[in-house]
Design an enzyme around this catalytic site. Structure first.
Site, short mmCIF file in Angstrom:
data_model
loop_
_atom_site.label_atom_id
_atom_site.label_comp_id
_atom_site.label_asym_id
_atom_site.label_seq_id
_atom_site.Cartn_x
_atom_site.Cartn_y
_atom_site.Cartn_z
N GLU A 95 26.82 -0.36 -30.70
CA GLU A 95 26.30 -0.44 -32.07
C GLU A 95 24.81 -0.79 -32.07
O GLU A 95 24.06 -0.32 -32.91
CB GLU A 95 27.11 -1.44 -32.89
CG GLU A 95 28.57 -1.06 -33.06
CD GLU A 95 28.79 0.34 -33.62
OE1 GLU A 95 27.95 0.84 -34.40
OE2 GLU A 95 29.81 0.96 -33.27
N HIS A 98 22.73 2.21 -31.84
CA HIS A 98 22.43 2.87 -33.11
C HIS A 98 21.21 2.24 -33.79
O HIS A 98 20.40 2.94 -34.40
CB HIS A 98 23.63 2.83 -34.05
CG HIS A 98 24.76 3.71 -33.61
ND1 HIS A 98 24.60 5.06 -33.33
CD2 HIS A 98 26.07 3.44 -33.40
CE1 HIS A 98 25.76 5.57 -32.97
NE2 HIS A 98 26.68 4.61 -33.00
#
Length: 197
Positions: A95, A98
């Site tokens: 994550e 990202h």
């Protein structure tokens, strides 16, 4: 409807893929170097890239981990946020990947972000349409749910390059920051990041 082979050709792959991902992530039992939890991993990786303004917060639910580019917030499920394990580190790092894409202006992430609202609506509506169709015996309604699930699968396939890139960024950072050390941890994180992607 349940006897229809076409129905199972649409439904079974998604169910099996979801189960496979959960089993693979849970099967990795190796801990992180220093025993740091997922939230600490994410903070260390973000800080290493100068992204101190990206917030990290827990979010309820299982497999609810995501990065929100609009609010610049990395949200991690309790299982990832508080757990000092390789799977938690891998998901948190993915994550974080990202967030790194967002900071770099990665075009495929921007394109994906534009269609996320429609996908989220489909994800909420599809199961209810499917269940209602099955319970009411309305095959056409159930098929609308299945078609929406299919659209979600197509969205997932289209965005695979974004996911693989996030995992590649995550693995590089985990090793360079010393959070992952040794052959056993590197092999474990490769498995977790592959599943996360």
């Amino acid at each position: 409807m349940f006897e229809d082979l076409t129905f199972w050709l649409f439904v079974a792959p998604g169910l099996l893929l979801g189960l496979y991902a959960q089993v693979r992530i849970r099967a990795t039992k190796v801990g992180t170097s220093g025993g740091i939890a997922g939230a600490q991993v994410a903070r260390a990786l973000l800080d290493a890239r100068g992204l101190q303004r990206v917030r990290i917060e827990p979010t309820p639910g299982m497999l609810s981990d995501h990065y929100d580019p609009q609010s610049r917030t990395l949200r991690l499920s309790p299982e990832v946020y508080y757990t000092p394990s390789l799977p938690a580190a891998g998901v948190a790092a993915h994550e974080t990947g990202h967030a790194l894409q967002d900071a770099a202006g990665y075009l495929p992430l921007k394109a994906r972000s534009l269609i996320v609202p429609a996908v989220q609506l489909s994800a909420k509506v599809a199961p209810w349409l499917f269940i209602a169709g099955v319970l009411l015996g309305a095959n056409s309604l159930a098929w609308v749910g299945v078609i929406l699930f299919g659209a979600l699968t197509l969205f997932t396939l289209i965005t695979l390059p974004v996911e693989f890139d996030a995992s590649a960024r995550a693995q590089q950072l985990l090793v360079s920051q010393g959070i992952i050390r040794g052959e056993q941890q590197v092999e474990g994180i490769e498995k977790v990041l592959g599943v996360a992607a």
